[in-house]
Write a protein that holds these residues in place. Structure first.
Motif, short mmCIF file in Angstrom:
data_model
loop_
_atom_site.label_atom_id
_atom_site.label_comp_id
_atom_site.label_asym_id
_atom_site.label_seq_id
_atom_site.Cartn_x
_atom_site.Cartn_y
_atom_site.Cartn_z
N TRP A 202 0.80 -1.22 0.00
CA TRP A 202 0.00 0.00 0.00
C TRP A 202 0.84 1.27 0.00
CZ3 TRP A 202 -0.85 4.48 2.52
CH2 TRP A 202 -2.03 5.16 2.20
N SER A 203 1.80 1.38 0.92
CA SER A 203 2.54 2.64 1.04
C SER A 203 3.44 2.89 -0.16
CB SER A 203 3.36 2.68 2.33
OG SER A 203 4.28 1.61 2.38
N LEU A 204 3.83 1.84 -0.90
CA LEU A 204 4.61 2.04 -2.11
C LEU A 204 3.78 2.79 -3.14
CD1 LEU A 204 7.16 1.52 -3.82
CD2 LEU A 204 6.10 -0.63 -4.56
N GLN A 205 2.51 2.40 -3.30
CA GLN A 205 1.67 3.11 -4.24
C GLN A 205 1.40 4.54 -3.78
OE1 GLN A 205 -2.62 2.19 -4.74
NE2 GLN A 205 -2.19 2.01 -6.93
N ALA A 206 1.09 4.71 -2.51
CA ALA A 206 0.72 6.03 -2.00
C ALA A 206 1.86 7.03 -2.12
CB ALA A 206 0.26 5.92 -0.55
N THR A 207 3.06 6.64 -1.70
CA THR A 207 4.17 7.60 -1.68
C THR A 207 4.74 7.86 -3.07
OG1 THR A 207 5.72 5.79 -1.15
CG2 THR A 207 4.82 7.05 0.69
N THR A 208 4.80 6.85 -3.93
CA THR A 208 5.30 7.08 -5.29
C THR A 208 4.29 7.87 -6.10
OG1 THR A 208 4.49 4.89 -5.98
CG2 THR A 208 6.81 5.07 -5.33
N TYR A 209 3.00 7.65 -5.87
CA TYR A 209 1.97 8.40 -6.57
C TYR A 209 2.10 9.89 -6.28
CZ TYR A 209 -2.65 9.97 -8.07
OH TYR A 209 -3.68 10.64 -8.69
N ARG A 210 2.30 10.23 -5.01
CA ARG A 210 2.40 11.64 -4.64
C ARG A 210 3.61 12.31 -5.29
NH1 ARG A 210 1.14 9.68 0.64
NH2 ARG A 210 3.27 10.08 1.35
N ARG A 211 4.63 11.54 -5.59
CA ARG A 211 5.85 12.11 -6.16
C ARG A 211 5.92 12.01 -7.68
NH1 ARG A 211 6.54 10.57 -1.13
NH2 ARG A 211 7.91 11.80 0.21
N GLY A 212 4.91 11.45 -8.31
CA GLY A 212 4.88 11.39 -9.76
C GLY A 212 5.88 10.43 -10.36
N ILE A 213 6.09 9.29 -9.70
CA ILE A 213 7.02 8.28 -10.22
C ILE A 213 6.37 6.90 -10.15
CG2 ILE A 213 9.16 9.50 -9.67
CD1 ILE A 213 9.35 7.91 -7.10
N ILE A 214 6.92 5.96 -10.93
CA ILE A 214 6.48 4.57 -10.87
C ILE A 214 7.70 3.67 -11.05
CG2 ILE A 214 5.85 4.58 -13.32
CD1 ILE A 214 3.71 2.47 -12.62
N PRO A 215 7.94 2.73 -10.14
CA PRO A 215 9.12 1.86 -10.25
C PRO A 215 8.83 0.67 -11.17
CG PRO A 215 7.96 1.38 -8.21
CD PRO A 215 7.21 2.52 -8.89
N ALA A 216 8.64 0.97 -12.46
CA ALA A 216 8.23 -0.09 -13.37
C ALA A 216 8.50 0.29 -14.81
CB ALA A 216 6.73 -0.37 -13.20
N SER A 217 8.53 -0.73 -15.66
CA SER A 217 8.56 -0.54 -17.11
C SER A 217 7.71 -1.63 -17.74
CB SER A 217 9.99 -0.58 -17.65
OG SER A 217 10.56 -1.86 -17.46
N PHE A 218 7.21 -1.37 -18.94
CA PHE A 218 6.32 -2.29 -19.65
C PHE A 218 7.03 -2.96 -20.83
CE2 PHE A 218 2.00 -0.16 -18.57
CZ PHE A 218 1.77 -1.09 -17.58
N ILE A 219 6.56 -4.16 -21.14
CA ILE A 219 6.84 -4.78 -22.42
C ILE A 219 5.49 -5.21 -22.99
CG2 ILE A 219 9.13 -5.61 -21.79
CD1 ILE A 219 7.89 -8.39 -21.39
N THR A 220 5.39 -5.34 -24.30
CA THR A 220 4.16 -5.80 -24.92
C THR A 220 4.38 -7.20 -25.46
OG1 THR A 220 3.53 -3.55 -25.53
CG2 THR A 220 2.42 -5.34 -26.69
#
Length: 408
Positions: free
Chosen positions: A203-221
């Motif tokens: 939970w707190s990973l989503q909350a704190t990264t959301y507030r800072r405008g970042i995401i610890p992820a990358s996508f592949i298709t």
């Protein structure tokens, strides 16, 4: 006699909580909202482009946060939003969020979709009836196993988490073939990203990264669907394992010092008191699982609260895409700190009880009495003894990743 910091959570039972929440939802609680054509409206926003620090793709504040609180996640894996926006939603409440390649439409529509579903939940006679019918044991299980405890608040938080998931992952839209907000939202739903977030994030990973405008992820298709890259999966697993170890270490310190976990959680960036106790109570090798993610057998098919929430949210978001116009405004943004003491201020990124506890602790450390909160309007009422204390309190709130906006 020593007190046990885990004692208030003796009814902790994720499997039982999952059954209770699924029973509360039933097959009629969560459904998409399709507004009428007469509900067409325009929402204005103000935008501030984010400026990366020299030699980094992140801003100075983002980079500092990643290096201090997001280890062992590698910096290269963290994607930043391109801009920060502020706006007032259709309820007149101030909001702040970040945007990616698909622009301001995603966070603004996500907020409108959440508001529509929250209204439906608040007006649900079925939810009120089922909540009233809960036994004392069932209420104790929800209180010990969930952060928000009250069924209405639990479902509201689930909708909010779905909105945050869409907004954050939209920073990665350029790594997909999606060209519109509606197409991207459906791609996340069809690819199971909402389920993946519930199973791999905390939970707190989503909350704190959301507030800072970042995401610890990358996508592949792959095969027409978006997936996390291998290094994303590894990093998220490592972050969650680190969170579990932190929770167990905090519980041991609390036992040794004969104090409550609350007294050891003073930075506002890590584990909440309730989740620390819950995580610490897990057996060795056991990993927490989101109760909403658990599937149940219904009329020959499997269903979960998480799937119900995600589908209702995405379809509502798609409906609104044809009705809500999102446009920039040339209005000058208000200063965040007023020239004189203001006892009423807004915290746009305050969404739940964890946020209120974090802000209360921040103010308490500076000698300010616990403030009053209204999570619906995002307003806080606090009494400051001087201009200096007020300014220091606002700085302390910002250091924890929140925004402070005075009420004029």
């Amino acid at each position: 006699m020593l007190t046990d910091p885990l004692r208030p959570h003796s009814s902790y039972d994720r499997a039982a909580a999952a059954r209770i929440l699924f029973g509360l939802a039933g097959d009629d609680l969560l459904r998409p909202i399709a507004p009428a054509l007469g509900d067409r409206r325009s929402i204005e926003f103000r935008e501030e482009v984010l400026r990366p620090a020299g030699g980094s793709h992140l801003t100075a504040g983002q980079l500092s946060y990643v290096l201090r609180y997001l280890q062992p996640c590698p910096t290269y894996l963290v994607t930043s939003a391109s801009a920060r926006i502020t706006w007032r939603d259709s309820d007149g409440i101030v909001n702040v969020a970040h945007t990616g390649p698909l622009g301001a439409t995603v966070p603004v529509l996500a907020r409108e979709a959440a508001l529509a579903l929250w209204r439906m939940l608040a007006g649900s006679a079925a939810l009120a009836r089922r909540t009233a019918a809960l036994t004392r044991d069932e209420r104790a299980i929800l209180a010990a196993t969930t952060t928000d405890r009250v069924p209405l608040d639990i479902f509201r938080t689930g909708v909010d988490a779905a909105a945050k998931t869409l907004v954050q992952h939209a920073y990665l839209a350029g790594q997909t073939t999606c060209t519109t907000p509606a197409e991207f939202a459906r791609a996340l739903l069809d690819s199971g990203v909402f389920r993946t977030v519930a199973g791999t994030w905390y939970w707190s990973l989503q909350a704190t990264t959301y507030r800072r405008g970042i995401i610890p992820a990358s996508f592949i298709t792959y095969a027409g669907q978006v997936r996390y890259s291998v290094d994303t999966t590894i990093a998220l697993r490592a972050l969650k394992d680190a969170q579990l170890e932190k929770a167990r270490a905090l519980a041991e310190r609390a036992r040794a010092a004969n104090v409550e976990l609350e007294t050891l959680l003073d930075d506002g960036h890590g584990t909440t008191p309730s989740s620390a106790a819950q995580y610490a109570g897990l057996a060795s090798g056991e990993r927490p699982r989101c109760p909403a993610q658990v599937t149940h057998e219904v009329d020959g098919h499997r269903a979960s609260v998480l799937n119900l929430v995600a589908q209702a949210f995405v379809e509502t978001f798609v409906h609104l895409a044809d009705l809500v116009e999102v446009v920039p405004t040339a209005a000058v943004a208000a200063k965040e700190i007023p020239a004189s003491i203001s006892e009423v201020f807004e915290v746009p990124d305050m969404t739940c009880s964890h946020c209120t506890r974090t802000i209360t602790r921040a103010l308490g450390e500076l000698g300010v009495a616990p403030p009053e909160f209204d999570l619906v309007t995002k307003r806080v009422i606090a009494s400051f003894p001087s201009d200096d204390v007020r300014d220091r309190c606002f700085d302390a709130i910002r250091e924890r990743g929140y925004t402070v906006v005075p009420v004029t």
